[in-house]
Design an enzyme around this catalytic site. Structure first.
Site: not given
Ligand code: 3HC
Ligand code: NAI
Length: 699
Positions: A60, A99, A102, A122
């Site tokens: 998400a 997400g 999911e 998460e």
């Molecule tokens: N939401 C918004 N922006 C995100 C994002 C997310 N989930 N994941 C990554 N981004 C953005 C980063 O902020 C970054 O933005 P920027 O260039 O403006 O700084 C850009 O995407 C690239 O990210 P990274 O620099 O981290 O790139 P990497 O290649 O090093 O890593 C990744 C990629 C492994 C996907 C890492 O970004 C990551 O771990 N992201 C978070 C993953 C996460 O926690 N997902 C769960 C979200 S909560 C959810 O899904 C709830 C659901 O259950 C309803």
């Protein structure tokens, strides 16, 4: 369009398209609902869901989490996919996280590349999955596997996902493979929501809880995730989904989740080089060969960090004994990495082959051979004793032997980087690279920018951080830079609290209660009291005589209580475990008596308040002086270098939760006791007046 659609014969292709990582935002959710309707109205046989660019979907869009949730909500999107008359197949490459995972669970079939990354991280953002993973995943892979993934946030490869049944197949080209799946398999696939989670007698929720409490201490989300998995076993799917949604929305708005999101985005921002580098775009050769001068505690760890990144290292030591120590230290790290399974035998040999240990003095016999090695060096890092004169001598001796483009760095903890730079012919090639012990493990790298440091030297700091997987934070020049300067303030406040009535164990307990893994005195015992002692002696000549000085630590050093390594420090170590030592309390009482102090009891809250206020006050000075570029940088330093609880968002995020006015009021009260130490920082005064928060302060 956040989602692109096209069809080929009876097959629909739905591609998530929101670069760079296909974070799922409101537009994408709307588009996905429309895509389900489109596929049904077109009478398609199957839909293949994939991601554009480097990722399936990173989850998400967390940027939406600071605002109220807006429909369509992701669980409804996943439901719509799962209950569609057209079967959906997830074709996963790159990351399918949160997400994203999911969405895949809503599909009837999942194919992944072996090198894909799949998981539900998460909890790392202070959340639980909010679109069904806590209910669908245990139905798919069983409770035991789900418990290993969701409450820990651990991600796994596509290959490992296949092994536990999270995906149905592995293929280098998942989209092409998805086209070939037998239609019968798809039409017979049972939606996960219709399956039972079953029971698993091997699963112990209590054990999972104990583990979560130990590994992610103080955090709510992992425990909530475990309860939701328990629910999957005991409740209906719909009830489980409702509970999951309620928990997700509550956590999403919680202080812990806000703090963890703040750190997540601060980490991403920190990796982007500052303006000076971006505008000048200095060209750097790839890092091939690094010289580390001094192979002691830090030098050997730094050397191993480079070896680990496949970069050639030469360690220069002062004598045979030093060379022997450096070799042994590196061998020990390699053996430990082998034993823990981090590397295999081949990788151990490769690392050893990339290392040379040589004599530093060019005029010694062994040393004469080293000059050949110095011409082809990209970076030199000195990590010898913390002594300005010795460091200067070493830097001056090595500079003439180096290629003019080589960057020279110091790992000094406190010393004046400008004074060190000034001893070089070309001070602009000099930068501080402050690693933390153990250097091959700790993530933080303070890049200390001197007044002459060039953009190319600064860029080298960022290149090092990138190669070694470190968290770069730029700091200006001052005694202790960002982290050690705040640490000094913490120790000063802790020592004063000891003198005035507390004990090391009470102070340690209070800080562990705040969320640290270890209190300040136990930490000192581990790192050794001699380093801080030598530092106090260095500061003696410049110390303000009217500033309160607490001599308790000096008394311990005089009695050779240097910490764990001598079997005694702030605690006694009859074996690996510490015990409270009455001798230390006697010393504290004796010193307090000699200083005419009437000691009193401090509650845990009071101890926390004093130590944290002292740190915040110093951090505010650091921000105001421009030593740190932003409050978020200070947060990263404390979280990645000093064990500040990540789920509190770092020191300045925590300070912003308290608010400058409250901090100002508390400091003013403490000024009655010690007006010099508790004098509020100018920044706190200003922020209290203007109601500005620290996060938005920009010098
Ligand atoms: N939401 C918004 N922006 C995100 C994002 C997310 N989930 N994941 C990554 N981004 C953005 C980063 O902020 C970054 O933005 P920027 O260039 O403006 O700084 C850009 O995407 C690239 O990210 P990274 O620099 O981290 O790139 P990497 O290649 O090093 O890593 C990744 C990629 C492994 C996907 C890492 O970004 C990551 O771990 N992201 C978070 C993953 C996460 O926690 N997902 C769960 C979200 S909560 C959810 O899904 C709830 C659901 O259950 C309803
Ligand atoms: P150490 O005492 O473990 O190692 C210093 C090494 O330098 C010794 O092996 C010594 O033989 C070698 N050395 C001394 N003179 C030399 C010379 N002329 N040529 C080549 N080698 C020489 O010290 P440590 O702890 O590794 O500290 C090194 C630097 O790193 C210091 O500036 C310290 O402030 C800094 N630092 C230390 C941290 C720690 O936790 N120990 C953390 C971060 C920085």
């Amino acid at each position: 369009m956040a989602v692109t659609l096209h069809k080929q014969a009876n097959c629909g292709f739905v591609m998530l398209n929101s670069p760079p990582v296909n974070a799922i935002n409101q537009k994408m959710r709307e588009d996905l609902i429309d895509a389900v309707t489109w596929a049904e109205s077109e009478g398609l046989e199957r839909v293949i869901l994939s991601g554009m660019g480097r990722s399936f979907a990173a989850g998400a869009d967390t940027k939406e989490f600071d605002h109220p949730a807006i429909s369509p909500h992701l669980p409804d999107v996943v439901n719509r996919i799962e209950t569609s008359t057209v079967p959906w197949i997830a074709a996963i490459h790159g990351t399918a996280l949160g997400g994203g995972g999911e969405l895949a669970l809503g599909c009837q079939y999942r194919i992944a590349r072996a090198d894909a990354t799949i998981g539900f991280p998460e909890v790392i953002l202070g959340l639980v999955p909010g679109a069904g993973a806590t209910q669908r995943l245990p139905r798919l892979v069983g409770l035991a596997e789900a418990l290993k993934l969701i409450p820990t946030g651990k991600t796994i490869s596509g290959k490992a996902a296949m092994a536990i049944g999270l995906v149905n197949a592995i293929d280098d080209d998942p989209v092409a493979a998805a086209k070939l799946i037998d239609q019968k398999i798809l039409s017979e696939a049972v939606p996960l929501s219709l399956m039972k989670a079953g029971t698993d007698k091997t699963v112990s929720y209590d054990t999972a809880r104990q583990l979560a409490i130990r590994r992610m201490r103080g955090q709510e989300a992992p425990l909530t995730a475990i309860s939701l998995l328990e629910t999957a076993q005991t409740a209906t799917f719909d009830d489980g989904m409702q509970k999951e949604r309620n928990a997700f929305l509550a956590l999403r708005a919680s202080p812990q989740a806000r703090a963890l999101r703040h750190i997540f985005f601060a980490e991403r921002a920190a990796k982007k080089p500052p303006k000076a580098i971006e505008t000048q775009k200095p060209t750097l050769k790839p890092l091939n060969h690094v010289i580390v001068i001094g192979g002691g505690t830090m030098g050997s760890g730094i050397a191993y960090a480079f070896l680990n990144a496949n970069i050639r290292v030469t360690i220069l030591e002062s004598d045979d004994a030093g060379m022997q120590r450096a070799n042994t230290a590196i061998d020990t790290i390699i053996s430990a990495s082998l034993a823990s399974g981090h590397i295999d035998q081949q990788a151990a040999t490769d690392r050893r082959n990339l290392l040379k240990v040589m004599m530093a003095q060019p005029d010694s016999d062994a040393g004469k051979r080293r000059n050949d090695d110095l011409t082809n060096v990209d970076l030199v890092i000195e990590a010898v004793f913390e002594d300005l004169a010795i460091k200067k001598e070493i830097l001056q001796a090595i500079e003439p032997a180096l290629d003019p483009n080589a960057i020279i760095a110091t790992n000094t903890s406190y010393l004046d980087v400008n004074k060190l730079a000034a001893c070089l012919d070309n001070p602009s090639r000099f930068v501080g690279l402050h690693f933390f012990a153990p250097a091959h493990i700790m993530k933080l790298l303070e890049i200390v920018k001197g007044s002459e440091t060039s953009p190319v030297a600064l860029a080298m700091g960022y290149a090092v951080a990138k190669s070694l997987g470190k968290m770069p934070v730029v700091a200006g020049v001052c005694d202790g830079f960002i982290g050690n300067r705040i640490l000094a303030a913490l120790r000063e406040a802790a020592d004063a609290t000891l003198m005035d009535g507390s004990t090391p164990a009470e102070i340690d307990r209070a800080m562990v209660g705040f969320g640290y893994a270890m209190g300040p005195y136990e930490t000192q015992d581990l790192s050794g009291l001699d380093i801080a002692h030598a530092n106090r002696r260095r500061l003696d000549p410049s110390r303000d005589p009217s500033r309160r000085y607490i001599p308790i630590a000096d008394c311990l050093v005089t009695e050779n209580r240097l910490g764990k390594k001598t079997g005694a420090g702030w605690y006694h170590y009859p074996d690996e475990n510490k015990t409270v030592d009455p001798t230390v309390e006697d010393i504290i009482r004796r010193e307090a008596e000699a200083a005419n102090i009437k000691r009193r009891h401090f509650s845990s809250d009071e101890i926390q308040q004093r130590l944290l206020l002292a740190m915040i006050n110093e951090a505010a000075n650091i921000l105001h002086e421009g030593i740190a570029t932003s409050a978020a940088d200070i947060d990263l330093v404390l979280v990645h270098g000093y064990g500040f609880p990540r789920w509190r968002g770092g020191l300045m995020h925590y300070a912003d939760q308290l608010g400058a006015s409250l901090i100002m009021a508390e400091l003013t009260k403490l000024c009655d006791e010690d007006p010099i130490f508790w004098q509020p920082s100018r920044l706190i005064v200003d922020c209290a007046k203007t109601r500005q928060n620290f996060a938005s302060y920009n010098k």
